[in-house]
Design an enzyme around this catalytic site. Structure first.
Site, mmCIF file in Angstrom:
data_model
loop_
_atom_site.group_PDB
_atom_site.id
_atom_site.type_symbol
_atom_site.label_atom_id
_atom_site.label_comp_id
_atom_site.label_asym_id
_atom_site.label_seq_id
_atom_site.Cartn_x
_atom_site.Cartn_y
_atom_site.Cartn_z
ATOM 1 N N ARG A 220 11.953 -3.272 15.440
ATOM 2 C CA ARG A 220 11.156 -2.476 16.191
ATOM 3 C C ARG A 220 11.150 -2.702 17.621
ATOM 4 N NH1 ARG A 220 5.017 -4.108 15.086
ATOM 5 N NH2 ARG A 220 5.827 -2.881 12.916
ATOM 6 N N LYS B 166 7.657 -10.002 0.843
ATOM 7 C CA LYS B 166 7.736 -8.833 0.258
ATOM 8 C C LYS B 166 9.170 -8.763 -0.411
ATOM 9 C CE LYS B 166 7.047 -4.892 2.987
ATOM 10 N NZ LYS B 166 7.262 -3.890 3.504
ATOM 11 N N LYS C 200 12.970 -10.313 10.865
ATOM 12 C CA LYS C 200 12.282 -9.332 11.490
ATOM 13 C C LYS C 200 12.796 -9.484 12.895
ATOM 14 C CE LYS C 200 9.762 -5.717 10.836
ATOM 15 N NZ LYS C 200 9.799 -4.732 9.821
ATOM 16 N N ASP D 157 12.726 0.462 12.131
ATOM 17 C CA ASP D 157 11.222 0.254 12.327
ATOM 18 C C ASP D 157 10.673 0.935 13.271
ATOM 19 O OD1 ASP D 157 8.536 -0.749 11.633
ATOM 20 O OD2 ASP D 157 9.280 -2.878 11.739
ATOM 21 N N THR E 77 8.678 4.299 0.491
ATOM 22 C CA THR E 77 7.502 3.355 0.842
ATOM 23 C C THR E 77 6.131 4.426 0.077
ATOM 24 O OG1 THR E 77 8.126 2.464 2.672
ATOM 25 C CG2 THR E 77 6.098 2.544 2.492
ATOM 26 N N ALA F 145 -0.691 2.833 9.636
ATOM 27 C CA ALA F 145 -0.674 2.829 11.204
ATOM 28 C C ALA F 145 0.118 0.959 11.257
ATOM 29 C CB ALA F 145 -1.885 2.811 12.191
ATOM 30 N N ALA G 24 0.841 -0.068 6.045
ATOM 31 C CA ALA G 24 1.115 -0.896 7.139
ATOM 32 C C ALA G 24 1.288 -2.224 6.885
ATOM 33 C CB ALA G 24 -0.074 -0.800 8.090
ATOM 34 N N ASN G 25 2.036 -3.214 7.452
ATOM 35 C CA ASN G 25 2.313 -4.451 7.463
ATOM 36 C C ASN G 25 1.193 -5.350 8.137
ATOM 37 O OD1 ASN G 25 4.765 -4.625 5.937
ATOM 38 N ND2 ASN G 25 5.745 -3.950 7.589
#
Length: 363
Positions: free
Chosen positions: A43, A67, A79, A129, A161, A249, A271-272
């Site tokens: 991201r 996950k 990530k 992301d 998703t 979000a 959302a995570n």
């Protein structure tokens, strides 16, 4: 390390990337490669400071380990974040940025990040992301083999998703309310990005009444008008009387204030890291609110990415039916979590974490 980085959880690697030529500053966090290469998106955006970016990468990489393991994928968890000081504030930046000064992300930065991923030799597999575009991923594919989520037979991860999320919402409604149909139920969807939009459309197709809210209110209103949904200001969505609160979000939106105001008996979102802290999990349970652990219910997109990456590495076409089969297992996994939660008295999140920890060899 734990005293310096509270979100550190025996991460295998935390790499800081700085490329002077492009101006790139990034963080790559690898939580676990027990099940396979660490997979998780990158991201791009602003943070209050570098420490906040590190914390986000650590939390999200751990969630990706859990996950991917719970999704039955041969992937670990990682990530990455690209720190863009003058980008529009999307991750809690303390300063406001005018449209005239943003964005700062450049093609050179994207290419430099791809080079950093390639240098890890496949230990980390990246994907799109928040703050990144499909064009960014296509550009990166010219410089690294270790990414997924490209155009092709599988398609973009957002709709997958959403498909898994709607299946999880249906399972939660049946578990909590004894209803086998979404028809007539009221679902509040927070966020109108790729996942929120696709989820809202699927819910309306299933006969649910949907209320939308997004930071871009004009976008939320346009989507609502196009699918026959309602729309409210973003500040009102958490307290909206509804059957299901579906946050699509960014993370940590369900804090103590939100729990107090909440009127939904079910929380199941895309959302995570939706909960601000473990205290919110306890507070939801005390109020009788059923929580669907986010990294379980929102795994559909990662399932698509995993199937695509595996197929590309083997030189074959990815099979959408394989993604469908993986998504079909999400409701059963959720029911197992809720059943153990009832028996143990622990929150669904704690139960899910324990299950996932076993799968990555950290029982």
């Amino acid at each position: 390390m734990d005293s310096l980085l509270p979100d550190f959880d025996a991460h295998e690697l935390i790499q800081f990337v700085h490329d002077r030529a492009s101006g790139l500053s990034a963080i790559i966090a690898i939580h676990s490669t027990h099940c396979g290469p660490a997979a998780g998106g990158v991201r791009a955006g602003t943070y209050v400071d570098t420490a906040a970016g590190v914390a986000d990468a650590l939390r999200l990489s751990r969630a990706m380990s859990f996950k991917n393991a719970m999704a039955g994928l041969p992937l670990g968890g990682g990530k990455a974040v690209m720190l863009l000081p003058d980008h529009p504030a999307i991750f809690g930046s303390a300063k406001a940025v005018s449209a005239k000064t943003a964005p700062v992300k450049t093609g050179a930065m994207v290419e430099a990040f791809a080079d950093a991923v390639e240098a890890l030799g496949g230990r980390y597999v990246t994907a799109q992301d928040a703050g990144m575009t499909l064009d960014d991923m296509v550009a990166m594919a010219g410089r690294t083999r270790f990414l997924s989520g490209l155009p092709g037979a599988i398609g973009q991860p957002g709709p997958w998703t959403a498909k898994g999320l709607v299946a999880g919402i249906a399972a939660a409604v049946e578990w909590k309310m004894g209803r086998t149909s979404l028809a007539g139920l009221h679902v509040a969807v927070q966020g109108v990005g790729a996942v929120g939009m696709a989820t809202a459309r699927l819910l309306v197709e299933r006969g649910a009444r949907v209320t939308l809210a997004g930071r871009d209110r004009a976008k939320a209103q346009a989507l609502a008008a196009s699918i026959g949904a309602d729309e409210v200001p973003a500040a009102d969505i958490m307290a909206l009387p509804c059957d299901v609160l579906c946050s699509c979000a960014l993370g940590r939106v369900i804090d103590a204030q939100a729990v107090t105001a909440m009127q939904a008996p079910i929380v199941a979102g895309g959302a995570n890291n939706q909960l601000a802290s473990p205290a919110e999990a306890q507070a939801l349970q005390a109020r009788g609110v059923l929580f669907a652990p986010d990294y379980v219910v929102n795994a559909g997109g990662m399932m698509a990415i995993g199937v695509e990456y595996d197929a590309r590495q083997r030189g074959i076409a990815p099979d959408p039916a394989q993604v469908e089969r993986l998504i079909a297992a999400i409701p059963d996994r959720l029911r197992a979590i809720w059943q153990e939660s009832v028996g143990s008295g622990e929150t669904p999140g704690l139960v899910a974490d324990r299950m996932a920890a076993r799968l990555i060899g950290r029982a």
